[in-house]
Design a protein around this motif. Structure first.
Motif, PDB file in Angstrom:
ATOM      1  N   PHE A  59       0.861  -1.175   0.000  1.00 36.36           N
ATOM      2  CA  PHE A  59       0.000   0.000   0.000  1.00 36.36           C
ATOM      3  C   PHE A  59       0.895   1.222   0.000  1.00 36.36           C
ATOM      4  N   ILE A  60       0.821   2.059  -1.036  1.00 37.88           N
ATOM      5  CA  ILE A  60       1.607   3.284  -1.096  1.00 37.88           C
ATOM      6  C   ILE A  60       0.622   4.446  -1.126  1.00 37.88           C
ATOM      7  N   ALA A  61       0.612   5.217  -0.053  1.00 40.16           N
ATOM      8  CA  ALA A  61      -0.320   6.343   0.056  1.00 40.16           C
ATOM      9  C   ALA A  61       0.388   7.482   0.781  1.00 40.16           C
ATOM     10  N   VAL A  62       0.763   8.508   0.038  1.00 37.99           N
ATOM     11  CA  VAL A  62       1.480   9.626   0.629  1.00 37.99           C
ATOM     12  C   VAL A  62       0.705  10.909   0.313  1.00 37.99           C
ATOM     13  N   GLY A  63      -0.076  11.350   1.289  1.00 34.23           N
ATOM     14  CA  GLY A  63      -0.776  12.621   1.157  1.00 34.23           C
ATOM     15  C   GLY A  63       0.038  13.714   1.809  1.00 34.23           C
ATOM     16  N   THR A  64      -0.466  14.931   1.722  1.00 38.77           N
ATOM     17  CA  THR A  64       0.196  16.066   2.356  1.00 38.77           C
ATOM     18  C   THR A  64      -0.850  16.871   3.122  1.00 38.77           C
ATOM     19  N   VAL A  65      -0.420  17.860   3.838  1.00 37.26           N
ATOM     20  CA  VAL A  65      -1.339  18.740   4.554  1.00 37.26           C
ATOM     21  C   VAL A  65      -2.289  19.411   3.564  1.00 37.26           C
ATOM     22  N   PHE A  66      -1.776  19.814   2.421  1.00 37.59           N
ATOM     23  CA  PHE A  66      -2.579  20.529   1.435  1.00 37.59           C
ATOM     24  C   PHE A  66      -3.277  19.601   0.450  1.00 37.59           C
ATOM     25  N   GLU A  67      -2.798  18.366   0.325  1.00 44.01           N
ATOM     26  CA  GLU A  67      -3.404  17.365  -0.553  1.00 44.01           C
ATOM     27  C   GLU A  67      -3.527  16.036   0.210  1.00 44.01           C
ATOM     28  N   PRO A  68      -4.460  15.975   1.166  1.00 47.20           N
ATOM     29  CA  PRO A  68      -4.583  14.754   1.972  1.00 47.20           C
ATOM     30  C   PRO A  68      -5.271  13.616   1.217  1.00 47.20           C
ATOM     31  N   ILE A  69      -5.081  12.427   1.733  1.00 47.05           N
ATOM     32  CA  ILE A  69      -5.848  11.255   1.311  1.00 47.05           C
ATOM     33  C   ILE A  69      -6.862  11.034   2.418  1.00 47.05           C
TER      34      ILE A  69
END
Length: 95
Positions: A59-69
């Motif tokens: 599972f590869i899931a890397v969101g950010t503060v401005f682009e969350p998952i």
């Protein structure tokens, strides 16, 4: 909206700015699932939110503060709107 009804058995990417509704019970990730930032994943309450990794599942899931998952319920309307089409008649519950 993409309805997820089968296990992940090959390498797949869930695209940015999309909504995926997991509509299968005992959902298995048997290969690599990449989830891009700004993706919303909703679990259908009648079919169960179970997500299980098979022996080679990744599972590869890397969101950010401005682009969350976002992982949430099919009944939750604050992220990506009223996907179950019932207005305010249902609300998500924990679990």
């Amino acid at each position: 909206m993409v309805c997820v009804t089968h296990d992940i058995n090959s390498i797949i990417t869930w695209d940015k700015n999309s909504i995926h509704v997991i509509k299968t019970y005992d959902y298995f990730v048997n290969n690599t699932l990449t989830i891009q930032p700004c993706t919303v994943i909703k679990s259908h309450p009648n079919d169960g939110p179970d997500l299980t990794f098979g022996g080679s599942g990744k599972f590869i899931a890397v969101g950010t503060v401005f682009e969350p998952i976002i992982f949430t319920s099919f009944q939750e309307d604050n992220h990506s709107g009223d996907t179950n089409g019932d207005g305010n008649l249902t609300f998500p519950t924990m679990g």
